[in-house]
Design a protein around this motif. Structure first.
Motif, PDB file in Angstrom:
ATOM      1  N   GLU A 102      53.842  54.684   8.923  1.00  0.00           N
ATOM      2  CA  GLU A 102      54.816  54.847   9.999  1.00  0.00           C
ATOM      3  C   GLU A 102      54.041  55.176  11.274  1.00  0.00           C
ATOM      4  O   GLU A 102      53.077  55.929  11.230  1.00  0.00           O
ATOM      5  CB  GLU A 102      55.779  56.000   9.709  1.00  0.00           C
ATOM      6  CG  GLU A 102      56.624  55.833   8.482  1.00  0.00           C
ATOM      7  CD  GLU A 102      57.431  57.092   8.173  1.00  0.00           C
ATOM      8  OE1 GLU A 102      57.308  58.098   8.900  1.00  0.00           O
ATOM      9  OE2 GLU A 102      58.182  57.050   7.194  1.00  0.00           O
ATOM     10  N   HIS A 103      54.492  54.614  12.372  1.00  0.00           N
ATOM     11  CA  HIS A 103      53.909  54.911  13.672  1.00  0.00           C
ATOM     12  C   HIS A 103      54.975  55.658  14.471  1.00  0.00           C
ATOM     13  O   HIS A 103      56.128  55.222  14.514  1.00  0.00           O
ATOM     14  CB  HIS A 103      53.519  53.631  14.407  1.00  0.00           C
ATOM     15  CG  HIS A 103      52.657  52.723  13.590  1.00  0.00           C
ATOM     16  ND1 HIS A 103      51.308  52.923  13.422  1.00  0.00           N
ATOM     17  CD2 HIS A 103      52.966  51.623  12.862  1.00  0.00           C
ATOM     18  CE1 HIS A 103      50.814  51.968  12.653  1.00  0.00           C
ATOM     19  NE2 HIS A 103      51.809  51.167  12.288  1.00  0.00           N
ATOM     20  N   HIS A 104      54.586  56.762  15.098  1.00  0.00           N
ATOM     21  CA  HIS A 104      55.545  57.589  15.834  1.00  0.00           C
ATOM     22  C   HIS A 104      55.008  57.905  17.221  1.00  0.00           C
ATOM     23  O   HIS A 104      53.827  58.250  17.368  1.00  0.00           O
ATOM     24  CB  HIS A 104      55.774  58.939  15.126  1.00  0.00           C
ATOM     25  CG  HIS A 104      56.265  58.816  13.735  1.00  0.00           C
ATOM     26  ND1 HIS A 104      57.583  58.677  13.433  1.00  0.00           N
ATOM     27  CD2 HIS A 104      55.596  58.812  12.557  1.00  0.00           C
ATOM     28  CE1 HIS A 104      57.720  58.607  12.123  1.00  0.00           C
ATOM     29  NE2 HIS A 104      56.534  58.666  11.571  1.00  0.00           N
ATOM     30  N   VAL A 106      55.152  60.696  19.867  1.00  0.00           N
ATOM     31  CA  VAL A 106      55.481  62.119  19.897  1.00  0.00           C
ATOM     32  C   VAL A 106      55.232  62.635  21.308  1.00  0.00           C
ATOM     33  O   VAL A 106      54.199  62.318  21.913  1.00  0.00           O
ATOM     34  CB  VAL A 106      54.602  62.894  18.884  1.00  0.00           C
ATOM     35  CG1 VAL A 106      54.888  64.376  18.933  1.00  0.00           C
ATOM     36  CG2 VAL A 106      54.791  62.340  17.478  1.00  0.00           C
TER      37      VAL A 106
END
Length: 109
Positions: A102-104, A106
């Motif tokens: 998963e890429h987030h 932030v």
């Protein structure tokens, strides 16, 4: 009739080196999820892979869920391309049943 669909900017074949310029004030982090049998050797091997790659891990949780171990490994300060490569290396560890990333974005502190 043929319709060409443009590649997603988040697909591994067109992974951008750094998306931080897209959203000022945010950083890109990555979470790798690994599922394996009840073999702690898989956790050690994953740690050895990350150590060999000189990866800084922000958080690492290992939980047992029935007959499997689930690992959640969070990386920061890394390009998408490198994170995808790490997921591929970790997915190739003997005993890993499933791996995803998963890429987030932030909000920066």
């Amino acid at each position: 009739m043929r319709h060409d669909i443009p590649a997603s900017p988040f697909s591994s074949s067109s992974a951008c080196e750094d998306f931080s310029h897209c959203l000022p004030g945010f950083t890109l982090t990555h979470t790798v999820h690994l599922v394996s049998g009840l073999d702690l050797g898989v956790v050690k091997t994953a740690a050895d892979v990350l150590d060999g790659e000189q990866v800084m891990v922000d958080r690492w949780a290992v939980t047992r869920c029935g007959d499997v171990l689930e690992q959640k490994i969070v990386f920061g300060e890394m390009t998408e391309r490198r994170a995808v490569r790490l997921r591929e290396r970790l997915a190739a560890v003997d005993g890993v049943l499933r791996a995803r990333i998963e890429h987030h974005f932030v909000r920066a502190r």
